[in-house]
Design a protein around this motif. Structure first.
Motif, mmCIF file in Angstrom:
data_model
loop_
_atom_site.group_PDB
_atom_site.id
_atom_site.type_symbol
_atom_site.label_atom_id
_atom_site.label_comp_id
_atom_site.label_asym_id
_atom_site.label_seq_id
_atom_site.Cartn_x
_atom_site.Cartn_y
_atom_site.Cartn_z
ATOM 1 N N SER A 49 1.112 -1.497 -0.336
ATOM 2 C CA SER A 49 -0.736 0.529 -0.055
ATOM 3 C C SER A 49 0.548 1.214 0.177
ATOM 4 O O SER A 49 0.540 2.245 -0.474
ATOM 5 C CB SER A 49 0.064 0.008 1.691
ATOM 6 O OG SER A 49 -0.243 0.047 2.615
ATOM 7 N N THR A 50 1.923 1.267 0.297
ATOM 8 C CA THR A 50 2.879 2.327 1.086
ATOM 9 C C THR A 50 3.751 2.807 -0.119
ATOM 10 O O THR A 50 3.620 3.091 -1.226
ATOM 11 C CB THR A 50 3.736 2.072 1.411
ATOM 12 O OG1 THR A 50 3.671 1.738 2.721
ATOM 13 C CG2 THR A 50 5.310 3.618 1.436
ATOM 14 N N ALA A 51 4.498 1.664 -1.279
ATOM 15 C CA ALA A 51 5.156 1.965 -2.545
ATOM 16 C C ALA A 51 4.065 1.492 -3.993
ATOM 17 O O ALA A 51 4.676 1.079 -5.181
ATOM 18 C CB ALA A 51 6.125 1.480 -2.596
ATOM 19 N N ALA A 54 6.477 -1.030 -7.129
ATOM 20 C CA ALA A 54 7.346 -0.763 -7.115
ATOM 21 C C ALA A 54 8.310 -1.000 -5.160
ATOM 22 O O ALA A 54 9.834 -1.142 -5.165
ATOM 23 C CB ALA A 54 7.434 1.109 -6.321
ATOM 24 N N VAL A 55 7.011 -1.905 -4.531
ATOM 25 C CA VAL A 55 8.078 -2.384 -3.361
ATOM 26 C C VAL A 55 9.188 -3.585 -3.861
ATOM 27 O O VAL A 55 9.540 -3.760 -2.797
ATOM 28 C CB VAL A 55 6.802 -3.345 -2.822
ATOM 29 C CG1 VAL A 55 5.818 -4.637 -3.729
ATOM 30 C CG2 VAL A 55 6.361 -3.459 -1.647
ATOM 31 N N PRO A 208 8.994 8.180 -6.427
ATOM 32 C CA PRO A 208 10.058 7.344 -5.710
ATOM 33 C C PRO A 208 10.395 6.914 -4.347
ATOM 34 O O PRO A 208 11.321 5.960 -3.533
ATOM 35 C CB PRO A 208 11.159 8.250 -6.844
ATOM 36 C CG PRO A 208 10.445 8.695 -7.951
ATOM 37 C CD PRO A 208 9.043 9.138 -7.433
ATOM 38 N N ALA A 209 10.193 8.674 -3.418
ATOM 39 C CA ALA A 209 10.305 7.880 -2.515
ATOM 40 C C ALA A 209 9.988 7.355 -1.670
ATOM 41 O O ALA A 209 10.233 6.551 -0.754
ATOM 42 C CB ALA A 209 9.461 9.537 -1.804
ATOM 43 N N SER A 210 8.221 7.104 -2.288
ATOM 44 C CA SER A 210 8.209 5.409 -1.586
ATOM 45 C C SER A 210 8.879 4.088 -0.974
ATOM 46 O O SER A 210 7.814 3.362 -0.306
ATOM 47 C CB SER A 210 6.674 5.231 -2.752
ATOM 48 O OG SER A 210 6.839 4.636 -3.570
ATOM 49 N N VAL A 211 9.649 3.504 -2.217
ATOM 50 C CA VAL A 211 10.540 2.322 -2.506
ATOM 51 C C VAL A 211 11.112 3.172 -0.862
ATOM 52 O O VAL A 211 11.419 2.192 -0.282
ATOM 53 C CB VAL A 211 11.378 2.898 -3.396
ATOM 54 C CG1 VAL A 211 12.149 1.792 -3.048
ATOM 55 C CG2 VAL A 211 10.328 2.154 -4.716
ATOM 56 N N LEU A 215 10.473 0.581 2.906
ATOM 57 C CA LEU A 215 11.627 -0.059 3.892
ATOM 58 C C LEU A 215 11.151 0.120 5.287
ATOM 59 O O LEU A 215 12.083 -1.261 6.368
ATOM 60 C CB LEU A 215 13.198 0.323 3.971
ATOM 61 C CG LEU A 215 13.822 0.485 2.656
ATOM 62 C CD1 LEU A 215 14.878 1.332 1.995
ATOM 63 C CD2 LEU A 215 14.044 -1.473 2.409
ATOM 64 N N ALA A 216 10.728 0.857 5.936
ATOM 65 C CA ALA A 216 10.330 0.737 6.964
ATOM 66 C C ALA A 216 9.177 -0.264 8.050
ATOM 67 O O ALA A 216 9.556 -0.793 8.660
ATOM 68 C CB ALA A 216 9.689 2.002 8.099
ATOM 69 N N VAL A 217 9.020 -1.147 6.847
ATOM 70 C CA VAL A 217 7.809 -2.114 7.318
ATOM 71 C C VAL A 217 8.837 -3.409 6.557
ATOM 72 O O VAL A 217 9.072 -4.785 6.979
ATOM 73 C CB VAL A 217 6.193 -1.800 6.651
ATOM 74 C CG1 VAL A 217 5.658 -3.589 5.989
ATOM 75 C CG2 VAL A 217 5.582 -0.874 6.755
ATOM 76 N N VAL A 218 9.556 -3.585 5.081
ATOM 77 C CA VAL A 218 10.025 -4.041 4.805
ATOM 78 C C VAL A 218 11.017 -4.848 5.728
ATOM 79 O O VAL A 218 10.989 -6.648 5.488
ATOM 80 C CB VAL A 218 10.878 -4.107 3.267
ATOM 81 C CG1 VAL A 218 11.914 -4.969 2.324
ATOM 82 C CG2 VAL A 218 9.498 -3.368 2.284
ATOM 83 N N MET A 219 11.951 -4.353 6.102
ATOM 84 C CA MET A 219 12.642 -4.642 7.439
ATOM 85 C C MET A 219 13.065 -5.749 7.843
ATOM 86 O O MET A 219 13.081 -6.585 8.454
ATOM 87 C CB MET A 219 13.466 -3.484 7.153
ATOM 88 C CG MET A 219 14.386 -2.724 5.852
ATOM 89 S SD MET A 219 15.636 -3.468 5.302
ATOM 90 C CE MET A 219 16.754 -4.533 6.213
ATOM 91 N N PHE A 220 11.402 -5.277 8.231
ATOM 92 C CA PHE A 220 11.013 -6.176 9.736
ATOM 93 C C PHE A 220 10.562 -8.014 9.418
ATOM 94 O O PHE A 220 10.573 -8.650 9.849
ATOM 95 C CB PHE A 220 10.104 -5.889 10.426
ATOM 96 C CG PHE A 220 10.962 -4.559 11.269
ATOM 97 C CD1 PHE A 220 11.772 -4.355 11.753
ATOM 98 C CD2 PHE A 220 10.917 -2.881 10.513
ATOM 99 C CE1 PHE A 220 13.204 -3.631 12.339
ATOM 100 C CE2 PHE A 220 11.961 -2.002 10.805
ATOM 101 C CZ PHE A 220 12.301 -1.900 11.871
#
Length: 477
Positions: A49-51, A54-55, A208-211, A215-220
């Protein structure tokens, strides 16, 4: 004396009494078991939903950053396959404060994560039996996990091997089935192709900034790979096992996450996936299995996410108990928690960790005063602290060791210290999302307070030990 020789005592045990009964295949599955949880199967909706499409780039960047951290940790663990893993190694290279903060941070984060996974498993059981009491189900599941870990290290390893094997197999089937739908199609449904990646606002619908923000969600989603190094002290050939397991874990995690999420946004418009909100019925797995004519696709998917939750909880409970045992052994936690059973299991450390998961699960189920939300924020920041300490430790490790031996197959971080610095920069980039992501703001605020409390506790503990030591010396004749 070499690290390998110092580690060995007898054929089956270490000098600390830990039983060496985990194979390198089990170690790999333990790492996958921790990192491949419900976050992949149901929880990727938030990042999407954030990116948008491009996620895929976000997960690729996350996988690269995790590869740096995991390889650096694996390189150090191959040299120091000791009880306490990254915490004990940080203690050796950075100082006692680093070992204290790293192990307590990871323990707290793991216990919170276990509580969340156990609560999720209880909710998944309600998919079939809606009347099941949530609290009682959580207790039953927690007790089952504790019993598995109490029996023996081998029992835990075998259980985790099969649980992880089930979800890895399901994931591979999903990848193959998804690829079939994208490239070939099935009767009554032509090949989907790649239109969904660009037809709904473009590949970068949120900019582009959404990528970066994603990361705040993806990393975990990758949290848990550290369990491989924690288990190194309980394998017969830790050096070989950590090399094999780390390499396998790094590429498998990257492959599974990037391909799976890529297929998800390829098979469906990203807005549909983003609105699924973790619901089993709307999971991409359900849609894929239903398209292939799999009977009761939702029930099949629910089995998969149930196994994923139990596997992640089981592996993280193991890791949390070993770190608590290590803390107690080093005088950084109550000494009785260092006691091992005749089968080499840190029973008391395990029970304390299990009590924590019950508290976390209870708070998750009731969300009393929104406390569990704060605990999740704490777990988020705790993981970042641990990863930063791992990379900082690696910088000192490489400086002290100089040129490493050119052994065949030696596990080594490509680029050495330069790559580690890039990893630290990547972590700072994730922390910087706190400027735009409310959950990260909460994580940073809660986590900083927690770190200050840990440092204060370490200072108090150190002063107390010095006082007791000086009193003992003054009383001696």
């Amino acid at each position: 004396m070499s690290a390998q020789h110092a580690f060995e005592t007898t054929e089956n045990t270490t000098r600390d009494g830990l039983v060496r009964s985990l194979s390198h295949r089990q170690m790999t599955m333990i790492g996958l078991g921790s990192a491949l949880g419900t976050g992949l199967f149901l929880g990727s909706a938030s990042a999407i939903s954030t990116a948008g499409p491009a996620v895929i780039v976000s997960y690729l960047l996350g996988a690269l950053l995790i590869a740096v951290i995991a390889t650096a940790l694996g390189e150090m663990t191959a040299v120091h396959p000791i009880r306490g893993s990254f915490g004990a190694i940080a203690r050796q290279y950075l100082g006692p404060w680093a070992g204290f903060v790293a192990r307590w941070s990871y323990w707290a984060g793991a216990v919170i994560a276990i509580g969340g996974e156990v609560m999720a498993a209880a909710l998944y059981l309600r998919f079939w039996w809606p009347q099941l009491p949530l609290a009682a189900t959580i207790v039953v599941l927690a007790c089952a996990l504790v019993i598995i870990n109490l029996v023996s290290v081998r029992a835990f390893g075998v259980t985790e091997f099969w649980l992880s094997g089930i979800k890895v197999t399901a994931l591979v089937v999903f990848l193959l089935a998804g690829a079939l739908l994208v490239f070939v199609g099935v009767p009554d449904q032509p090949a989907i192709g790649f239109g969904h990646l660009t037809e709904h606002g473009g590949f970068l619908p949120q900019g582009p900034a959404s990528v970066w923000v994603a990361l705040a969600v993806v990393m975990f989603a990758f949290v848990g790979f550290e369990t491989v190094s924690i288990s190194a002290a309980e394998t017969p050939d830790p050096v070989r096992s950590i090399r094999t397991s780390t390499r396998a874990l790094v590429w498998r995690l990257a492959l599974f996450y990037v391909l799976a999420v890529g297929l998800v946004v390829t098979l469906s418009p990203w807005q549909e996936v983003a609105s699924s909100d973790g619901d089993v019925e709307s999971s991409p797995f359900v849609r894929v299995f239903a398209s292939l004519g799999v009977p009761a696709a939702a029930s099949v998917t629910n089995v998969i996410v149930l196994v994923a939750a139990l596997s992640a909880a089981n592996a993280n409970l193991y890791g949390a108990s070993r770190l608590m045992h290590s803390l107690a052994h080093d005088g950084a936690a109550p000494a009785p928690l260092a006691v091992l059973s005749r089968r080499g299991v840190p029973v008391r450390a395990l029970l304390v960790s299990a009590s924590g998961l019950l508290i976390a699960a209870t708070l998750a189920a009731t969300d009393v005063g929104n406390v569990f939300t704060l605990l999740v924020a704490l777990a988020t920041f705790a993981v970042l602290i641990v990863w930063a300490i791992i990379l900082a430790t690696y910088l000192v490790f490489r400086r002290r060791r100089g040129n490493l031996p050119a052994e065949p197959g030696y596990l080594r971080l490509w680029g050495g210290s330069v790559t580690a610095w890039l990893g630290i920069a990547g972590l700072l980039g994730v922390v910087a999302t706190a400027f735009v992501v409310p959950d990260m703001q909460k994580a940073a605020a809660t986590g900083l307070v927690f770190v200050v409390v840990l440092l204060a506790a370490h200072g108090t503990t150190t002063r107390r030990r010095r006082t007791l030591s000086s009193d003992s010396t003054s009383e001696s004749p």
